[in-house]
Design a protein around this motif. Structure first.
Motif, PDB file in Angstrom:
ATOM      1  N   UNK A  17       3.231   5.466   5.256  1.00 51.39           N
ATOM      2  CA  UNK A  17       3.059   6.846   4.807  1.00 51.39           C
ATOM      3  C   UNK A  17       3.849   7.792   5.706  1.00 51.39           C
ATOM      4  N   UNK A  18       3.734   7.596   7.013  1.00 54.57           N
ATOM      5  CA  UNK A  18       4.429   8.462   7.970  1.00 54.57           C
ATOM      6  C   UNK A  18       5.941   8.372   7.818  1.00 54.57           C
ATOM      7  N   UNK A  19       6.426   7.185   7.480  1.00 51.49           N
ATOM      8  CA  UNK A  19       7.874   6.965   7.330  1.00 51.49           C
ATOM      9  C   UNK A  19       8.371   7.326   5.932  1.00 51.49           C
ATOM     10  N   UNK A  20       7.459   7.788   5.070  1.00 52.45           N
ATOM     11  CA  UNK A  20       7.772   8.091   3.663  1.00 52.45           C
ATOM     12  C   UNK A  20       8.398   6.864   2.994  1.00 52.45           C
ATOM     13  N   UNK A  21       7.786   5.719   3.268  1.00 49.55           N
ATOM     14  CA  UNK A  21       8.249   4.450   2.739  1.00 49.55           C
ATOM     15  C   UNK A  21       7.338   4.042   1.575  1.00 49.55           C
ATOM     16  N   UNK A  22       7.929   3.648   0.469  1.00 50.83           N
ATOM     17  CA  UNK A  22       7.163   3.332  -0.732  1.00 50.83           C
ATOM     18  C   UNK A  22       6.371   2.039  -0.506  1.00 50.83           C
ATOM     19  N   UNK A  23       5.052   2.142  -0.590  1.00 50.33           N
ATOM     20  CA  UNK A  23       4.216   0.980  -0.320  1.00 50.33           C
ATOM     21  C   UNK A  23       3.975   0.119  -1.546  1.00 50.33           C
ATOM     22  N   UNK A  24       3.597   0.745  -2.652  1.00 53.20           N
ATOM     23  CA  UNK A  24       3.247  -0.032  -3.821  1.00 53.20           C
ATOM     24  C   UNK A  24       2.152  -1.029  -3.479  1.00 53.20           C
ATOM     25  N   UNK A  26       2.474  -3.594  -1.505  1.00 51.17           N
ATOM     26  CA  UNK A  26       2.642  -4.190  -0.178  1.00 51.17           C
ATOM     27  C   UNK A  26       1.383  -3.948   0.641  1.00 51.17           C
ATOM     28  N   UNK A  27       0.942  -4.976   1.369  1.00 45.63           N
ATOM     29  CA  UNK A  27      -0.355  -4.903   2.053  1.00 45.63           C
ATOM     30  C   UNK A  27      -0.182  -4.359   3.467  1.00 45.63           C
ATOM     31  N   UNK A  57      -8.370  -4.373  -3.188  1.00 43.68           N
ATOM     32  CA  UNK A  57      -8.537  -5.446  -2.207  1.00 43.68           C
ATOM     33  C   UNK A  57      -7.464  -5.458  -1.118  1.00 43.68           C
ATOM     34  N   UNK A  58      -6.608  -4.432  -1.068  1.00 41.25           N
ATOM     35  CA  UNK A  58      -5.585  -4.379  -0.016  1.00 41.25           C
ATOM     36  C   UNK A  58      -6.193  -3.880   1.298  1.00 41.25           C
ATOM     37  N   UNK A  82      -7.565  -2.492  -8.901  1.00 42.86           N
ATOM     38  CA  UNK A  82      -7.459  -1.145  -8.332  1.00 42.86           C
ATOM     39  C   UNK A  82      -6.304  -1.013  -7.355  1.00 42.86           C
ATOM     40  N   UNK A  83      -5.453  -2.034  -7.264  1.00 41.75           N
ATOM     41  CA  UNK A  83      -4.295  -1.961  -6.365  1.00 41.75           C
ATOM     42  C   UNK A  83      -3.318  -0.872  -6.796  1.00 41.75           C
ATOM     43  N   UNK A  84      -2.455  -0.503  -5.841  1.00 38.91           N
ATOM     44  CA  UNK A  84      -1.400   0.462  -6.147  1.00 38.91           C
ATOM     45  C   UNK A  84      -0.371  -0.173  -7.084  1.00 38.91           C
ATOM     46  N   UNK A  85       0.392   0.672  -7.753  1.00 38.15           N
ATOM     47  CA  UNK A  85       1.443   0.252  -8.670  1.00 38.15           C
ATOM     48  C   UNK A  85       2.414  -0.711  -8.000  1.00 38.15           C
ATOM     49  N   UNK A  86       2.684  -1.838  -8.650  1.00 36.69           N
ATOM     50  CA  UNK A  86       3.749  -2.727  -8.170  1.00 36.69           C
ATOM     51  C   UNK A  86       5.077  -2.093  -8.563  1.00 36.69           C
ATOM     52  N   UNK A  87       5.949  -1.885  -7.583  1.00 35.87           N
ATOM     53  CA  UNK A  87       7.207  -1.182  -7.842  1.00 35.87           C
ATOM     54  C   UNK A  87       8.435  -1.992  -7.445  1.00 35.87           C
ATOM     55  N   UNK A  88       8.326  -3.309  -7.465  1.00 32.03           N
ATOM     56  CA  UNK A  88       9.488  -4.173  -7.303  1.00 32.03           C
ATOM     57  C   UNK A  88      10.375  -3.816  -6.134  1.00 32.03           C
ATOM     58  N   UNK A  89      11.649  -3.585  -6.421  1.00 32.72           N
ATOM     59  CA  UNK A  89      12.647  -3.350  -5.378  1.00 32.72           C
ATOM     60  C   UNK A  89      12.513  -1.992  -4.703  1.00 32.72           C
TER      61      UNK A  89
END
Length: 211
Positions: A17-24, A26-27, A57-58, A82-89
């Protein structure tokens, strides 16, 4: 008529979050600050006397939910729906990297077009898996019960959009949630209503003509 309530609570801060990196999906774990955010928010949410807690469950949602478990004595039910959106690449990329590499795709998503970000899930597919999980647990509540849903910003937005019956292209109009903030849906005569959004304090009653 019932008077049930759903509190959709976003997880605490992570390093991505701090790095403004897309998590999707990713655990990623919470930072120390994220744990403190969850602890503070849990004390507030506990005063709503929730009847049940469900969570993604993450790691980041498990740790957030654990703080509310600790002060309420409730045991959260974890569900991968309830996981976040899977956003591939897109996952793992910073905001600037996504703009640079997938600018057209990003712009189409912001316009409300159905986009598989990075080859991942559509927003409607996220709602298809998340909203039924929420409603199944709402059905188990007492007449004036409260369900706390610990999830992720994108998943919460799509779930709210689905429960309110909004057209998918308009879901982006629901602003994002800050870390460990929440939105509240209340059940009324015509279905679910958005009572609070991106809140960090306890809900206040609406006093006026639209209560």
């Amino acid at each position: 008529m019932t008077d049930r309530r759903i509190v959709l609570w976003r997880h605490g801060q992570t390093s991505w979050n701090l790095e403004r990196r897309f998590q999707g999906s990713t655990d990623i774990a919470l930072t120390e600050a994220g744990v403190e955010q969850a602890r503070r928010a849990a004390r507030l949410l506990a005063s709503l006397q929730p009847d049940a807690i469900i969570a993604s469950d993450l790691k980041r949602t498990r740790a957030t939910a654990a703080e509310l478990e600790a002060v309420t004595g409730l045991e959260a039910v974890h569900d991968s729906g309830l996981r976040e959106t899977y956003a591939g690449s897109w996952q793992g990329l910073t905001h600037d990297e996504i703009i640079a590499q997938f600018g057209d795709q990003y712009a189409a998503w912001k316009r409300g077009e159905p986009v598989r970000r990075g080859g991942g899930e559509l927003e409607t597919e996220v709602a298809d898996r998340a909203a039924p999980v929420v409603l199944a647990h709402v059905d188990k509540l007492p007449e004036k019960g409260t369900l706390v849903v610990v999830s992720h910003g994108g998943t919460i937005r799509t779930t709210i959009g689905r429960l309110l019956g909004l057209a998918p292209g308009t879901w982006e109009s629901l602003g994002g949630l800050s870390n460990c903030c929440w939105s509240v849906l209340g059940e009324g005569a015509r279905g679910w209503r958005l009572l609070e959004h991106n809140a960090g304090t306890l809900p206040e009653p609406v006093l006026g003509d639209d209560d």
